[in-house]
Design a protein around this motif. Structure first.
Motif, PDB file in Angstrom:
ATOM      1  N   ALA A   1      39.590  61.217  18.787  1.00 57.31           N
ATOM      2  CA  ALA A   1      39.505  61.119  17.378  1.00 57.31           C
ATOM      3  C   ALA A   1      38.871  62.838  16.687  1.00 57.31           C
ATOM      4  O   ALA A   1      39.291  63.054  16.068  1.00 57.31           O
ATOM      5  CB  ALA A   1      38.764  60.386  16.082  1.00 57.31           C
ATOM      6  N   PHE A   2      37.965  63.633  18.037  1.00 57.87           N
ATOM      7  CA  PHE A   2      37.468  64.766  17.345  1.00 57.87           C
ATOM      8  C   PHE A   2      38.397  65.560  18.567  1.00 57.87           C
ATOM      9  O   PHE A   2      38.361  65.309  19.601  1.00 57.87           O
ATOM     10  CB  PHE A   2      35.539  64.190  18.767  1.00 57.87           C
ATOM     11  N   GLY A   3      37.968  66.778  17.705  1.00 59.24           N
ATOM     12  CA  GLY A   3      38.810  68.142  18.718  1.00 59.24           C
ATOM     13  C   GLY A   3      40.284  68.533  18.570  1.00 59.24           C
ATOM     14  O   GLY A   3      40.163  69.763  18.788  1.00 59.24           O
ATOM     15  N   MET A   4      41.332  67.493  17.711  1.00 61.20           N
ATOM     16  CA  MET A   4      42.025  68.426  18.075  1.00 61.20           C
ATOM     17  C   MET A   4      42.955  69.307  17.416  1.00 61.20           C
ATOM     18  O   MET A   4      42.268  69.567  16.158  1.00 61.20           O
ATOM     19  CB  MET A   4      42.959  67.606  17.643  1.00 61.20           C
ATOM     20  N   GLY A   5      42.777  71.127  18.417  1.00 62.67           N
ATOM     21  CA  GLY A   5      42.551  71.798  17.381  1.00 62.67           C
ATOM     22  C   GLY A   5      41.603  72.100  16.990  1.00 62.67           C
ATOM     23  O   GLY A   5      41.394  74.132  16.508  1.00 62.67           O
ATOM     24  N   ILE A   6      40.761  71.702  17.587  1.00 64.64           N
ATOM     25  CA  ILE A   6      39.725  72.872  17.322  1.00 64.64           C
ATOM     26  C   ILE A   6      39.355  73.916  17.610  1.00 64.64           C
ATOM     27  O   ILE A   6      39.377  74.299  18.834  1.00 64.64           O
ATOM     28  CB  ILE A   6      38.278  72.205  17.296  1.00 64.64           C
ATOM     29  N   ASP A   7      38.950  75.220  16.979  1.00 64.93           N
ATOM     30  CA  ASP A   7      39.291  76.479  17.378  1.00 64.93           C
ATOM     31  C   ASP A   7      37.932  77.098  17.931  1.00 64.93           C
ATOM     32  O   ASP A   7      37.707  78.019  17.888  1.00 64.93           O
ATOM     33  CB  ASP A   7      39.843  77.319  16.139  1.00 64.93           C
ATOM     34  N   LYS A   8      36.859  76.338  17.952  1.00 62.10           N
ATOM     35  CA  LYS A   8      35.604  76.776  18.877  1.00 62.10           C
ATOM     36  C   LYS A   8      36.052  76.515  19.990  1.00 62.10           C
ATOM     37  O   LYS A   8      35.907  76.578  20.827  1.00 62.10           O
ATOM     38  CB  LYS A   8      34.489  75.612  19.144  1.00 62.10           C
ATOM     39  N   PRO A   9      35.639  78.769  20.125  1.00 63.36           N
ATOM     40  CA  PRO A   9      35.786  79.239  21.197  1.00 63.36           C
ATOM     41  C   PRO A   9      35.164  79.985  22.145  1.00 63.36           C
ATOM     42  O   PRO A   9      35.188  78.500  23.851  1.00 63.36           O
ATOM     43  CB  PRO A   9      35.361  80.517  21.346  1.00 63.36           C
ATOM     44  N   ASP A  10      33.792  78.899  21.903  1.00 59.93           N
ATOM     45  CA  ASP A  10      32.716  78.666  23.085  1.00 59.93           C
ATOM     46  C   ASP A  10      32.037  77.333  23.458  1.00 59.93           C
ATOM     47  O   ASP A  10      30.899  77.301  24.147  1.00 59.93           O
ATOM     48  CB  ASP A  10      31.011  79.757  23.161  1.00 59.93           C
ATOM     49  N   VAL A  11      32.603  77.156  23.450  1.00 66.66           N
ATOM     50  CA  VAL A  11      33.007  75.417  24.347  1.00 66.66           C
ATOM     51  C   VAL A  11      32.839  75.268  25.962  1.00 66.66           C
ATOM     52  O   VAL A  11      33.994  75.609  26.506  1.00 66.66           O
ATOM     53  CB  VAL A  11      33.587  74.230  23.675  1.00 66.66           C
ATOM     54  N   ARG A  12      31.378  75.264  26.416  1.00 61.94           N
ATOM     55  CA  ARG A  12      31.395  75.186  28.021  1.00 61.94           C
ATOM     56  C   ARG A  12      31.797  74.859  28.709  1.00 61.94           C
ATOM     57  O   ARG A  12      31.935  74.824  30.159  1.00 61.94           O
ATOM     58  CB  ARG A  12      29.674  75.911  27.759  1.00 61.94           C
ATOM     59  N   PHE A  13      31.744  73.105  28.550  1.00 66.20           N
ATOM     60  CA  PHE A  13      32.110  72.215  28.860  1.00 66.20           C
ATOM     61  C   PHE A  13      32.550  71.270  28.265  1.00 66.20           C
ATOM     62  O   PHE A  13      32.030  70.695  26.677  1.00 66.20           O
ATOM     63  CB  PHE A  13      30.582  71.905  29.321  1.00 66.20           C
ATOM     64  N   VAL A  14      33.557  70.267  29.077  1.00 63.58           N
ATOM     65  CA  VAL A  14      33.692  69.296  28.273  1.00 63.58           C
ATOM     66  C   VAL A  14      33.728  68.076  29.666  1.00 63.58           C
ATOM     67  O   VAL A  14      34.021  67.848  30.737  1.00 63.58           O
ATOM     68  CB  VAL A  14      35.467  69.264  28.248  1.00 63.58           C
ATOM     69  N   ALA A  15      32.944  66.871  29.428  1.00 64.71           N
ATOM     70  CA  ALA A  15      33.081  65.826  30.514  1.00 64.71           C
ATOM     71  C   ALA A  15      32.959  64.402  29.881  1.00 64.71           C
ATOM     72  O   ALA A  15      33.591  63.877  28.423  1.00 64.71           O
ATOM     73  CB  ALA A  15      31.016  65.162  30.714  1.00 64.71           C
ATOM     74  N   HIS A  16      33.732  63.329  30.370  1.00 64.75           N
ATOM     75  CA  HIS A  16      34.647  62.365  30.289  1.00 64.75           C
ATOM     76  C   HIS A  16      33.226  60.824  30.673  1.00 64.75           C
ATOM     77  O   HIS A  16      32.883  61.075  31.527  1.00 64.75           O
ATOM     78  CB  HIS A  16      35.977  62.427  30.291  1.00 64.75           C
ATOM     79  N   LEU A  17      33.522  60.298  30.140  1.00 59.95           N
ATOM     80  CA  LEU A  17      32.434  59.502  30.307  1.00 59.95           C
ATOM     81  C   LEU A  17      33.344  58.267  30.833  1.00 59.95           C
ATOM     82  O   LEU A  17      32.714  57.147  31.186  1.00 59.95           O
ATOM     83  CB  LEU A  17      31.058  58.862  29.904  1.00 59.95           C
ATOM     84  N   ASP A  18      34.299  57.998  30.537  1.00 60.10           N
ATOM     85  CA  ASP A  18      35.655  57.016  30.565  1.00 60.10           C
ATOM     86  C   ASP A  18      36.809  57.894  31.111  1.00 60.10           C
ATOM     87  O   ASP A  18      36.567  59.256  30.681  1.00 60.10           O
ATOM     88  CB  ASP A  18      35.521  56.341  29.158  1.00 60.10           C
ATOM     89  N   LEU A  19      37.474  57.023  31.834  1.00 62.76           N
ATOM     90  CA  LEU A  19      39.381  57.940  32.387  1.00 62.76           C
ATOM     91  C   LEU A  19      40.579  57.929  30.629  1.00 62.76           C
ATOM     92  O   LEU A  19      40.307  56.975  30.328  1.00 62.76           O
ATOM     93  CB  LEU A  19      39.082  57.037  33.509  1.00 62.76           C
ATOM     94  N   PRO A  20      40.562  58.937  31.008  1.00 62.53           N
ATOM     95  CA  PRO A  20      41.802  59.412  29.447  1.00 62.53           C
ATOM     96  C   PRO A  20      43.186  58.240  30.177  1.00 62.53           C
ATOM     97  O   PRO A  20      43.445  58.420  31.304  1.00 62.53           O
ATOM     98  CB  PRO A  20      41.692  60.782  30.260  1.00 62.53           C
ATOM     99  N   LYS A  21      43.618  58.474  29.103  1.00 65.56           N
ATOM    100  CA  LYS A  21      44.445  57.309  29.561  1.00 65.56           C
ATOM    101  C   LYS A  21      45.906  57.853  29.627  1.00 65.56           C
ATOM    102  O   LYS A  21      47.090  57.324  30.180  1.00 65.56           O
ATOM    103  CB  LYS A  21      45.205  56.707  28.129  1.00 65.56           C
ATOM    104  N   SER A  22      45.888  59.669  30.161  1.00 66.21           N
ATOM    105  CA  SER A  22      47.060  60.075  30.755  1.00 66.21           C
ATOM    106  C   SER A  22      46.586  60.857  31.185  1.00 66.21           C
ATOM    107  O   SER A  22      45.744  61.534  30.364  1.00 66.21           O
ATOM    108  CB  SER A  22      48.499  60.386  29.836  1.00 66.21           C
ATOM    109  N   VAL A  23      47.228  61.988  31.714  1.00 62.88           N
ATOM    110  CA  VAL A  23      46.999  63.179  32.748  1.00 62.88           C
ATOM    111  C   VAL A  23      47.131  63.961  31.212  1.00 62.88           C
ATOM    112  O   VAL A  23      46.608  65.359  30.664  1.00 62.88           O
ATOM    113  CB  VAL A  23      48.507  63.855  33.407  1.00 62.88           C
ATOM    114  N   GLU A  24      48.585  63.900  30.409  1.00 62.91           N
ATOM    115  CA  GLU A  24      48.839  64.754  28.661  1.00 62.91           C
ATOM    116  C   GLU A  24      46.893  64.729  28.484  1.00 62.91           C
ATOM    117  O   GLU A  24      46.623  65.775  27.907  1.00 62.91           O
ATOM    118  CB  GLU A  24      49.742  64.167  27.990  1.00 62.91           C
ATOM    119  N   ALA A  25      46.331  63.898  28.159  1.00 62.39           N
ATOM    120  CA  ALA A  25      45.341  63.415  27.257  1.00 62.39           C
ATOM    121  C   ALA A  25      44.946  63.972  28.036  1.00 62.39           C
ATOM    122  O   ALA A  25      43.146  65.033  27.493  1.00 62.39           O
ATOM    123  CB  ALA A  25      45.344  62.007  26.914  1.00 62.39           C
ATOM    124  N   TYR A  26      44.378  63.900  29.247  1.00 60.77           N
ATOM    125  CA  TYR A  26      43.116  64.543  29.921  1.00 60.77           C
ATOM    126  C   TYR A  26      43.217  66.423  29.806  1.00 60.77           C
ATOM    127  O   TYR A  26      42.068  67.143  29.739  1.00 60.77           O
ATOM    128  CB  TYR A  26      43.256  64.721  31.679  1.00 60.77           C
TER     129      TYR A  26
END
Length: 605
Positions: free
Chosen positions: A287-312
């Motif tokens: 639910a978080f982050g779609m289109g968020i413009d924050k430019p300096d996000v240095r990492f994204v971690a997934h603790l669960d598997l995304p349901k598709s390559v598009e989502a990933y």
């Protein structure tokens, strides 16, 4: 100013267009439609913002999230653009003032949610004004095959019917061929020109690892590489989001939860803090982050598997929008495979939809289990070929070891068969390893021929074998209790007619290159210039607080880095730094020049 080049330089502070931006802008300037696929951080917004300013009338931008509208409008206003948004967050009198400004021709860009746009009153209002274009952002939301489906997007074809002379542009960072075709069909954009940029984000390092105490793995990643950096940690469930955020705070991190079950004011506050404070980690569902413009996000971690390559791709794409080095980490296990498979099977969609969802999940699992370059596989999914391995993913940096797993696979498959194909992985592994627990004895599985034949491997290693055999189609998982069952594909392997290479469980290790860093090091600042770098950041932060906007609305890190490199001492020299336009020079130039002069050698003053 009506020239796109003039607007690029004087409003946005850049001297050159990137990629296909100019061709897209020329298409809209001539009144034609466009469908644009461009990776996150590739400059999609300028493709419609510049022609909206260059053409007569107001540009209308359809955007799916209130926070996204606010981000973009704040940035545009800072650049001197007459921009506004209409959504449910506005008081009645403020919305009325914006509508009046629209009617009087006092707006260049107006952002609307799709449900607001589709109201008869709004459509009637737009019929009364001159419009330069319609921009449909996050256009993948129109696709029922996509991961962010929004039903309101399906009705946006009315724009073509009601405003046939107004050019339209649909934009997204993520869409495979099927989704592109659906976007074009549902939005009546079959005749639009298509612009497909490279999906490659070379500044992002992709890492995928099997779960082996995931909290410990995440903690090592954060402490070794991401101290004081902003990032996002994605979890599948709301409860896991809450628990993970609490645990990270106990470990000393500034972590905030975000999911749809939180009160709206809490979500808004957490998002605001993420955008405006340094070093905040948001733990969130998708639910978080779609289109968020924050430019300096240095990492994204997934603790669960995304349901598709598009989502990933979409979720990892929220890292490194500024082009700086960023890292993604995905931890996955068999339980993720089972859970997502059950979700797909239990959905209300048609059998065709369920089949497609399963295919998407299988593609995601394939990306996890490959032993070759991850970036090549990721780009190939979007029909793009990378000629050489990227050198900046885990399989390139630390090539995975493989082993001949034929005998181990045969043992495991035989044990599944001998125990009746009605038990989960944990029980089958207990039988293989000769466990004397009550459940094994209760079912008499201490008497089967496969009892104790797998003591050479740990339970963790056997779980890796199970996971890989599921991914490769030798096993399937069924029912509430996640029972393992053999498939037809396993027959040649059991008959000795086929061999199988399996991926070795790697030891936990830091990446050997491309590691994310913090502070001045992340921006490649000379140590001698670090005091100036920190002073410019402090100046930016103070200005942002005074104006109530995120720091990047003032200037991106890349612009501050340009100041450090050039050390301009005049307004004219400051204007030459990339990212500084006329309006920002007027608003913020003197404050930054004061800092730069404080650090200038006496001989230059």
């Amino acid at each position: 100013m009506t020239s796109p080049q003039q607007i690029l330089e004087h409003t946005f502070g850049y001297t050159e267009f990137r990629g296909p931006q100019r061709q897209v802008i020329d298409t809209l300037m001539s009144g034609r439609d466009a469908l644009v696929l461009m990776p996150t951080g590739g400059g999609k917004s300028l493709c419609y913002q510049i022609p909206a300013l260059a053409r007569p009338g107001c540009g209308v931008v359809v955007s799916p999230l209130i926070a996204l509208m606010q981000d973009q409008v704040e940035a545009l206003q800072a650049a001197g653009v007459r921009a506004a948004f209409l959504n449910s967050s506005l008081p009645f009198d403020e919305a009325q003032n914006i509508e009046t400004a629209l009617l009087h021709g006092e707006l260049d860009l107006l952002y609307l949610a799709p449900e607001r746009l589709l109201q008869p009153r709004t459509l009637g209002l737009l019929q009364r004004v001159e419009l330069s274009l319609f921009a449909i952002d996050e256009a993948h939301c129109v696709s029922q095959w996509g991961h962010d489906f929004r039903a309101d997007y399906l009705q946006l074809n009315c724009l073509h019917e009601q405003f046939p002379r107004v050019p339209r542009i649909a934009l997204t960072a993520t869409a495979d061929q099927r989704t592109r075709e659906e976007i074009a069909r549902r939005l009546d954009l079959e005749g639009a020109e298509h612009f497909v940029s490279s999906f490659d984000r070379p500044n992002i390092q992709y890492r995928i690892a099997q779960k082996n105490n995931p909290r410990r793995q995440l903690l090592q990643f954060l402490r070794d590489e991401q101290q004081d950096n902003a990032g996002i940690v994605y979890c599948l469930s709301r409860s896991k989001v809450e628990n993970t955020a609490d645990w990270l705070r106990q470990q000393g991190f500034n972590a905030l939860p975000y999911h749809a079950g939180l009160p709206a004011d809490v979500r808004a506050d957490h998002q605001r803090r993420f955008l405006r404070e340094d070093g905040v980690i948001v733990v969130a569902t998708i639910a978080f982050g779609m289109g968020i413009d924050k430019p300096d996000v240095r990492f994204v971690a997934h603790l669960d598997l995304p349901k598709s390559v598009e989502a990933y791709y979409q979720e990892t794409g929220r890292a490194g929008r500024d082009g700086e080095a960023s890292t993604t980490l995905l931890l996955y296990g068999l339980e993720d495979v089972v859970k997502l498979g059950q979700m797909a099977a239990g959905s209300e969609g048609s059998e065709e939809h369920k089949r497609q969802e399963r295919n998407r999940l299988n593609a995601m699992l394939g990306l996890c289990e490959i032993t070759s370059c991850r970036r090549q596989a990721l780009l190939r999914y979007f029909a793009e070929e990378l000629p050489q391995p990227c050198g900046n993913c885990d399989t390139c940096l630390q090539p995975p070891q493989t082993w001949d797993g034929t005998q181990a696979a045969a043992k495991l498959l035989s044990c599944v068969y001998r125990t009746g194909q009605r038990f989960g992985a944990a029980h089958v592994i207990d039988v293989l390893r000769g466990s004397e627990n009550e459940k094994v004895r209760k079912f008499g599985h201490d008497k089967v021929s496969t009892y104790g034949i797998g003591t050479e491997y740990t339970a963790n290693e056997w779980r890796a074998v199970v996971r890989q055999l599921v991914v490769r189609g030798y096993l399937e998982v069924e029912g509430e209790f996640q029972n393992l069952r053999l498939t037809e594909a396993c027959r040649p392997l059991l008959r000795g007619e086929e061999s199988v290479e399996l991926r070795t469980l790697p030891p936990s290790a830091k990446a050997s290159r491309g590691e994310s860093r913090s502070g001045a090091a992340a921006a490649d600042i000379d140590p001698a210039d670090e005091p100036l770098w920190q002073a410019l950041r402090a100046c930016r932060k103070q200005l942002a607080e005074d104006k109530g906007v995120p720091p990047y609305v003032i200037f991106h890190d890349a612009t501050l880095r340009g100041m450090v490199a050039a050390k301009p001492q005049s307004r004219e020299a400051l204007l030459a730094v990339s990212g500084i336009g006329d309006s920002k020079l007027e608003k913020f130039g003197d404050a930054f020049l004061a800092v730069l002069r404080d650090f200038a050698p006496a001989s230059t003053l």
